[in-house]
Design a protein around this motif. Structure first.
Motif, PDB file in Angstrom:
ATOM      1  N   UNK A  78      -1.514  -3.852  -5.057  1.00 18.17           N
ATOM      2  CA  UNK A  78      -1.358  -3.786  -6.514  1.00 18.17           C
ATOM      3  C   UNK A  78      -0.609  -5.025  -6.982  1.00 18.17           C
ATOM      4  N   UNK A  79      -0.480  -5.140  -8.290  1.00 18.80           N
ATOM      5  CA  UNK A  79       0.275  -6.241  -8.880  1.00 18.80           C
ATOM      6  C   UNK A  79       1.772  -6.018  -8.646  1.00 18.80           C
ATOM      7  N   UNK A  80       2.496  -7.125  -8.520  1.00 16.96           N
ATOM      8  CA  UNK A  80       3.950  -7.031  -8.360  1.00 16.96           C
ATOM      9  C   UNK A  80       4.630  -7.791  -9.484  1.00 16.96           C
ATOM     10  N   UNK A  98      -6.346  -5.521   4.247  1.00 15.56           N
ATOM     11  CA  UNK A  98      -7.772  -5.835   4.357  1.00 15.56           C
ATOM     12  C   UNK A  98      -8.546  -5.445   3.097  1.00 15.56           C
ATOM     13  N   UNK A  99      -7.846  -5.266   1.990  1.00 18.63           N
ATOM     14  CA  UNK A  99      -8.470  -4.925   0.704  1.00 18.63           C
ATOM     15  C   UNK A  99      -8.976  -6.190   0.010  1.00 18.63           C
ATOM     16  N   UNK A 100      -9.820  -6.014  -0.995  1.00 19.63           N
ATOM     17  CA  UNK A 100     -10.422  -7.162  -1.692  1.00 19.63           C
ATOM     18  C   UNK A 100      -9.391  -7.989  -2.459  1.00 19.63           C
ATOM     19  N   UNK A 101      -8.366  -7.347  -3.022  1.00 21.17           N
ATOM     20  CA  UNK A 101      -7.333  -8.086  -3.754  1.00 21.17           C
ATOM     21  C   UNK A 101      -6.585  -9.044  -2.818  1.00 21.17           C
ATOM     22  N   UNK A 102      -6.242  -8.577  -1.625  1.00 23.71           N
ATOM     23  CA  UNK A 102      -5.541  -9.422  -0.654  1.00 23.71           C
ATOM     24  C   UNK A 102      -6.415 -10.577  -0.179  1.00 23.71           C
ATOM     25  N   UNK A 157      10.222  -3.516  -1.956  1.00 21.71           N
ATOM     26  CA  UNK A 157       8.900  -3.817  -2.511  1.00 21.71           C
ATOM     27  C   UNK A 157       7.976  -2.648  -2.210  1.00 21.71           C
ATOM     28  N   UNK A 158       6.955  -2.510  -3.048  1.00 19.93           N
ATOM     29  CA  UNK A 158       6.005  -1.409  -2.887  1.00 19.93           C
ATOM     30  C   UNK A 158       4.568  -1.883  -2.762  1.00 19.93           C
ATOM     31  N   UNK A 159       4.314  -3.151  -3.121  1.00 21.93           N
ATOM     32  CA  UNK A 159       2.932  -3.617  -3.192  1.00 21.93           C
ATOM     33  C   UNK A 159       2.741  -4.949  -2.483  1.00 21.93           C
ATOM     34  N   UNK A 160       1.525  -5.234  -2.173  1.00 21.22           N
ATOM     35  CA  UNK A 160       1.088  -6.502  -1.614  1.00 21.22           C
ATOM     36  C   UNK A 160      -0.239  -6.842  -2.278  1.00 21.22           C
ATOM     37  N   UNK A 161      -0.728  -8.049  -2.200  1.00 19.77           N
ATOM     38  CA  UNK A 161      -0.239  -9.209  -1.473  1.00 19.77           C
ATOM     39  C   UNK A 161       1.028  -9.767  -2.122  1.00 19.77           C
ATOM     40  N   UNK A 162       1.892 -10.312  -1.270  1.00 21.79           N
ATOM     41  CA  UNK A 162       3.164 -10.833  -1.761  1.00 21.79           C
ATOM     42  C   UNK A 162       3.622 -11.981  -0.873  1.00 21.79           C
ATOM     43  N   UNK A 164       6.965 -14.115   0.235  1.00 25.19           N
ATOM     44  CA  UNK A 164       8.426 -14.022   0.272  1.00 25.19           C
ATOM     45  C   UNK A 164       8.943 -15.382   0.743  1.00 25.19           C
ATOM     46  N   UNK A 165       9.778 -16.006  -0.097  1.00 26.95           N
ATOM     47  CA  UNK A 165      10.379 -17.302   0.241  1.00 26.95           C
ATOM     48  C   UNK A 165      11.909 -17.152   0.167  1.00 26.95           C
ATOM     49  N   UNK A 166      12.599 -18.244   0.395  1.00 25.99           N
ATOM     50  CA  UNK A 166      14.067 -18.204   0.339  1.00 25.99           C
ATOM     51  C   UNK A 166      14.565 -17.893  -1.056  1.00 25.99           C
ATOM     52  N   UNK A 167      13.761 -18.177  -2.068  1.00 25.89           N
ATOM     53  CA  UNK A 167      14.230 -18.025  -3.452  1.00 25.89           C
ATOM     54  C   UNK A 167      13.489 -17.000  -4.276  1.00 25.89           C
ATOM     55  N   UNK A 168      12.368 -16.461  -3.775  1.00 19.39           N
ATOM     56  CA  UNK A 168      11.627 -15.532  -4.627  1.00 19.39           C
ATOM     57  C   UNK A 168      10.665 -14.620  -3.875  1.00 19.39           C
ATOM     58  N   UNK A 169      10.308 -13.547  -4.582  1.00 25.50           N
ATOM     59  CA  UNK A 169       9.193 -12.673  -4.219  1.00 25.50           C
ATOM     60  C   UNK A 169       8.162 -12.908  -5.293  1.00 25.50           C
ATOM     61  N   UNK A 170       6.957 -13.276  -4.908  1.00 22.35           N
ATOM     62  CA  UNK A 170       5.940 -13.578  -5.923  1.00 22.35           C
ATOM     63  C   UNK A 170       4.550 -13.232  -5.430  1.00 22.35           C
ATOM     64  N   UNK A 171       3.628 -13.199  -6.383  1.00 17.39           N
ATOM     65  CA  UNK A 171       2.244 -12.927  -6.042  1.00 17.39           C
ATOM     66  C   UNK A 171       1.421 -14.083  -6.443  1.00 17.39           C
TER      67      UNK A 171
END
Length: 171
Positions: A78-80, A98-102, A157-162, A164-171
């Motif tokens: 899902x969206x994050x 393995x979903x289409x969004x990922x 966190x609850x969703x992916x794709x995501x 994770x870096x030293x400064x942020x969680x992003x999609x």
């Protein structure tokens, strides 16, 4: 008798301060162990840095069929909402399934992920074919199948794709 008691008292009081200085083997330049220590030391080269991120392709070392399927019950596609992190020294990594969004997300960001040296964790994988599809979406990037529940709990966190870096969680 009183003098002996006072003398004993002062002896016990000053005893901790009367200890001999400790000498550790190898402290003295003339120590007999010095040649032995010099032989066993290996040179350390901390100056060498790669000119680009290094990628370890761990997927070629073992057949992952025994670990599949992977299900991460705390995560779903899902969206994050992006948010800031403060995790200095963390190597960038991402979570996908393995979903289409990922798979779409991986295809769109593959070059960027490879450039930053991000490693991938496939947190929802049904079988070998699904893992092959995930890896094909981002060739040249290490993507390993793992359960993502612990990561989801720790990073809240609850969703992916995501990503994770030293400064942020992003999609």
């Amino acid at each position: 008798m009183k003098r002996i008691a006072i003398a004993c008292y002062f002896t016990l009081l000053l005893a901790p301060f009367a200890q001999a200085e400790l000498t550790v083997a190898g402290d003295q330049p003339c120590d007999f162990t010095r040649p032995h220590f010099q032989v066993s030391r290996l040179p350390i080269n901390n100056k060498m840095k790669p000119d680009r991120p290094m990628h370890a392709d761990l997927s070629t070392f073992a057949d992952e069929a025994w670990i599949l399927p992977i299900r991460s019950s705390h995560l779903s596609p899902s969206q994050i909402t992006s948010r800031a992190l403060n995790m200095p020294g963390l190597r960038p990594f991402f979570l996908v399934g393995d979903d289409s969004q990922s798979l779409t997300w991986l295809r769109q960001r593959a070059a960027e992920l490879q450039e930053m040296g991000a490693a991938g964790l496939a947190v929802e994988v049904a079988d070998n074919e699904a893992l092959a599809r995930i890896r094909a979406a981002a060739p040249g990037i290490t993507i390993l199948p793992v359960n993502g529940n612990d990561i989801a709990t720790r990073l809240q966190i609850e969703h992916y794709p995501i990503l994770i870096t030293t400064t942020s969680l992003e999609q």
